[in-house]
Design an enzyme around this catalytic site. Sequence first.
Site, PDB file in Angstrom:
ATOM      1  N   SER A 168      23.570  31.106  21.029  1.00  0.00           N
ATOM      2  CA  SER A 168      24.800  31.688  21.589  1.00  0.00           C
ATOM      3  C   SER A 168      24.493  32.915  22.439  1.00  0.00           C
ATOM      4  O   SER A 168      25.132  33.127  23.479  1.00  0.00           O
ATOM      5  CB  SER A 168      25.813  32.013  20.488  1.00  0.00           C
ATOM      6  OG  SER A 168      25.315  32.994  19.610  1.00  0.00           O
ATOM      7  N   LYS A 177      -0.947  30.644  14.665  1.00  0.00           N
ATOM      8  CA  LYS A 177      -0.220  31.484  15.618  1.00  0.00           C
ATOM      9  C   LYS A 177      -0.920  31.541  16.979  1.00  0.00           C
ATOM     10  O   LYS A 177      -0.279  31.491  18.015  1.00  0.00           O
ATOM     11  CB  LYS A 177      -0.059  32.895  15.052  1.00  0.00           C
ATOM     12  CG  LYS A 177       0.736  33.822  15.974  1.00  0.00           C
ATOM     13  CD  LYS A 177       0.869  35.214  15.411  1.00  0.00           C
ATOM     14  CE  LYS A 177       1.921  35.202  14.359  1.00  0.00           C
ATOM     15  NZ  LYS A 177       2.428  36.538  14.021  1.00  0.00           N
ATOM     16  N   MET A 224      12.923  33.579  16.003  1.00  0.00           N
ATOM     17  CA  MET A 224      12.612  33.948  14.629  1.00  0.00           C
ATOM     18  C   MET A 224      11.120  33.873  14.313  1.00  0.00           C
ATOM     19  O   MET A 224      10.726  33.553  13.193  1.00  0.00           O
ATOM     20  CB  MET A 224      13.421  33.075  13.662  1.00  0.00           C
ATOM     21  CG  MET A 224      14.927  33.161  13.881  1.00  0.00           C
ATOM     22  SD  MET A 224      15.593  34.844  13.925  1.00  0.00           S
ATOM     23  CE  MET A 224      15.478  35.281  12.205  1.00  0.00           C
ATOM     24  N   ARG A 225      10.305  34.189  15.282  1.00  0.00           N
ATOM     25  CA  ARG A 225       8.852  34.230  15.091  1.00  0.00           C
ATOM     26  C   ARG A 225       8.356  35.630  15.417  1.00  0.00           C
ATOM     27  O   ARG A 225       8.865  36.275  16.331  1.00  0.00           O
ATOM     28  CB  ARG A 225       8.133  33.240  16.020  1.00  0.00           C
ATOM     29  CG  ARG A 225       8.557  31.823  15.851  1.00  0.00           C
ATOM     30  CD  ARG A 225       8.013  31.234  14.590  1.00  0.00           C
ATOM     31  NE  ARG A 225       8.517  29.873  14.431  1.00  0.00           N
ATOM     32  CZ  ARG A 225       8.359  29.167  13.344  1.00  0.00           C
ATOM     33  NH1 ARG A 225       7.720  29.665  12.322  1.00  0.00           N
ATOM     34  NH2 ARG A 225       8.842  27.959  13.261  1.00  0.00           N
ATOM     35  N   ILE A 226       7.358  36.076  14.686  1.00  0.00           N
ATOM     36  CA  ILE A 226       6.731  37.361  14.984  1.00  0.00           C
ATOM     37  C   ILE A 226       5.568  37.083  15.931  1.00  0.00           C
ATOM     38  O   ILE A 226       4.674  36.297  15.618  1.00  0.00           O
ATOM     39  CB  ILE A 226       6.261  38.055  13.694  1.00  0.00           C
ATOM     40  CG1 ILE A 226       7.485  38.383  12.834  1.00  0.00           C
ATOM     41  CG2 ILE A 226       5.462  39.307  14.022  1.00  0.00           C
ATOM     42  CD1 ILE A 226       7.158  38.901  11.459  1.00  0.00           C
ATOM     43  N   LEU A 227       5.619  37.731  17.075  1.00  0.00           N
ATOM     44  CA  LEU A 227       4.568  37.552  18.077  1.00  0.00           C
ATOM     45  C   LEU A 227       3.379  38.451  17.744  1.00  0.00           C
ATOM     46  O   LEU A 227       3.547  39.554  17.214  1.00  0.00           O
ATOM     47  CB  LEU A 227       5.117  37.884  19.467  1.00  0.00           C
ATOM     48  CG  LEU A 227       6.247  36.983  19.948  1.00  0.00           C
ATOM     49  CD1 LEU A 227       6.957  37.586  21.162  1.00  0.00           C
ATOM     50  CD2 LEU A 227       5.715  35.591  20.266  1.00  0.00           C
ATOM     51  N   ASN A 261      14.056  42.652  22.734  1.00  0.00           N
ATOM     52  CA  ASN A 261      14.646  41.969  21.585  1.00  0.00           C
ATOM     53  C   ASN A 261      16.025  42.542  21.278  1.00  0.00           C
ATOM     54  O   ASN A 261      16.321  43.695  21.574  1.00  0.00           O
ATOM     55  CB  ASN A 261      13.749  42.139  20.350  1.00  0.00           C
ATOM     56  CG  ASN A 261      14.214  41.312  19.168  1.00  0.00           C
ATOM     57  OD1 ASN A 261      14.648  40.174  19.329  1.00  0.00           O
ATOM     58  ND2 ASN A 261      14.118  41.875  17.983  1.00  0.00           N
ATOM     59  N   HIS A 282      18.561  43.096  17.984  1.00  0.00           N
ATOM     60  CA  HIS A 282      18.537  43.118  16.517  1.00  0.00           C
ATOM     61  C   HIS A 282      19.915  43.488  15.978  1.00  0.00           C
ATOM     62  O   HIS A 282      20.533  44.434  16.465  1.00  0.00           O
ATOM     63  CB  HIS A 282      17.489  44.106  16.000  1.00  0.00           C
ATOM     64  CG  HIS A 282      17.361  44.082  14.521  1.00  0.00           C
ATOM     65  ND1 HIS A 282      16.706  43.065  13.849  1.00  0.00           N
ATOM     66  CD2 HIS A 282      17.840  44.909  13.574  1.00  0.00           C
ATOM     67  CE1 HIS A 282      16.788  43.282  12.554  1.00  0.00           C
ATOM     68  NE2 HIS A 282      17.471  44.403  12.361  1.00  0.00           N
TER      69      HIS A 282
END
Length: 189
Positions: free
Chosen positions: A14, A64, A89-92, A106, A108
């Site tokens: 969305s 990763k 929803m992934r940590i880079l 980002n 939050h």
Amino acid sequence: MVSNVAVFASGGGSNFENLALKSAAAGIEIQVLIADSPDAFAVKRAEKLNIPSVIVDRSAYAGKHEFEKGIREALSEFDIEYIVLAGFMRILSAEFINDFKDRIINLHPSLLPSFKGRNGIEDAFNYGVKVTGVTVHYVDAGIDTGKIIAQAAVIIEDDDTLESLEQKIHQTEYELYPEALKKVLDRRV
């Protein structure tokens, strides 16, 4: 001047759709949606909006490093200036972030530095605070620790439920994210 962006999403999309609809006002042109799952509804939104999408399915990679290599390969097909995370929803990795230093942004759903991590809305609600909000920030190697670009407060009323608070947070996100991106691209942050 319009900046070319890639939007990364994991779920419904969305915020991605909102950014696409407000892209002219934000000064962006979304070149591609990168989704980390074939089930991400954001891909269907991209189709409807005639925006190219690439699925880089995290489950298809051993780790990763390989996953991020797949993202880099997908991005190489486009002229990307900024990466905009919209429910990704992934940590880079620090390496990936450093390759795009000060060019990953980002959104939050809390007033950082409070309530970092995956469940910002629920954590604020359960803690019982009376004010929470939305933060737009640059991504660094920490979790929700990058330099803050913009914030907007959301009051938690006595009769709010978790669901009504989520709706209020999302409405605030839809207003704040395009405005914050415009600030970044106008070099005001």
